[in-house]
Design a protein around this motif. Structure first.
Motif, mmCIF file in Angstrom:
data_model
loop_
_atom_site.group_PDB
_atom_site.id
_atom_site.type_symbol
_atom_site.label_atom_id
_atom_site.label_comp_id
_atom_site.label_asym_id
_atom_site.label_seq_id
_atom_site.Cartn_x
_atom_site.Cartn_y
_atom_site.Cartn_z
ATOM 1 N N THR A 43 -49.019 14.796 21.542
ATOM 2 C CA THR A 43 -49.222 14.475 22.962
ATOM 3 C C THR A 43 -50.562 13.791 23.251
ATOM 4 O O THR A 43 -50.587 12.846 24.036
ATOM 5 C CB THR A 43 -49.031 15.734 23.827
ATOM 6 N N GLY A 78 -52.065 17.134 17.658
ATOM 7 C CA GLY A 78 -50.665 17.133 18.101
ATOM 8 C C GLY A 78 -50.288 15.739 18.557
ATOM 9 O O GLY A 78 -51.147 14.848 18.674
ATOM 10 N N GLY A 100 -53.893 25.914 21.571
ATOM 11 C CA GLY A 100 -54.518 25.953 20.257
ATOM 12 C C GLY A 100 -53.432 26.531 19.363
ATOM 13 O O GLY A 100 -52.251 26.186 19.480
ATOM 14 N N HIS A 117 -47.816 28.452 23.035
ATOM 15 C CA HIS A 117 -49.141 28.602 22.416
ATOM 16 C C HIS A 117 -50.099 27.540 22.938
ATOM 17 O O HIS A 117 -49.698 26.437 23.290
ATOM 18 C CB HIS A 117 -49.064 28.637 20.883
#
Ligand code: PGA
Length: 236
Positions: free
Chosen positions: A39, A37, A140, A138
């Motif tokens: 972040t 991701g 994962g 969510h």
């Protein structure tokens, strides 16, 4: 649950890297649960820097990634394996044989999931689990559901997740609709959990995850039950 908020993404990433530095000082052969991701990218950049400066070493670490898209070859640049190689592994002293990502490309994914959980257990469990959070809560790819799934398993991604992840693809039609994800058992049995959240649009889910009612319809809320969680949030 400890919550720390930051003015900037850079400050948050540096603080997160301090947590890794301390973790590796305390246990150089830590088992690290890693995430993809946008972040964690700032944190990974900081870890690469500190590794090249000799402040930290990953040579004795074992890693387990949270999830992988189904049906995308590990060489494909949309795969999470590719992401990890290009954002962390290739620029650090991790040993290739110690790196694990769920097999979601060939074979029986359910069986591969069970093997993944067995491997994590054989490594002694996860010492430090890194998490991002989806706009739908969510963690994962454990999507909002009627129950918490324990094992590593195959999931159908929600429209919300497909839409959010389409920014990494040329066309939304190319976004995989299934993934293999670590389940709540592996995440919740990690000794320590670090969640990183960035951006104003994640503020509401940050609040819900940390203060809301614990429910599988917002999977991240279960973290409120874990004894050692630190959540970092930066608005910009
Ligand atoms: P992001 O997403 O870090 O790319 O915002 C995290 C996630 O959806 O789990």
């Amino acid at each position: 649950m400890k919550i720390v908020t930051f003015d900037t993404y850079e400050e948050m990433s540096s603080y997160a890297a301090d947590i890794y530095e301390q973790q590796l000082k305390d246990k150089p052969d830590s088992v690290l649960g890693l995430a993809t991701g946008s972040t964690p990218i700032g944190l990974y950049k900081e870890l690469i820097k500190r590794n090249s400066q000799g402040r930290i070493s990953f040579k004795d670490c074992i890693t387990y990634n949270l999830d992988e898209y189904c049906g995308i070859s590990p060489e494909n640049e949309q795969s999470y394996k590719y992401f990890m190689n290009h954002n962390l592994f290739d620029y650090t002293d991790f040993k290739k044989e110690n790196l694990h990502i769920p097999n979601a490309y060939d074979g029986n994914y359910e069986q591969a999931g069970r093997q993944y959980d067995a491997q994590i257990a054989a490594s002694g469990g996860i010492d430090l689990q890194l998490l991002g959070i989806g706009l739908n809560g969510h963690i994962g790819f454990n999507e909002p559901a009627d129950f918490f799934t324990k094992e590593t398993h195959v999931v159908n991604l929600t429209e919300n997740t497909i839409e959010a992840n389409s920014r990494f693809f040329d066309d939304i039609k190319d976004v995989p609709t299934k993934a293999v994800t670590m389940g709540m058992y592996s995440i919740m049995t990690a000794k320590k959990i670090l969640m990183v959240i960035n951006g104003e649009k994640k503020y509401n889910i940050f609040k819900e995850a940390t203060e809301g009612k614990i429910t599988p319809s917002c999977p991240a809320t279960i973290l409120q039950l874990h004894p050692d969680v630190i959540v970092l949030y930066s608005k910009i």
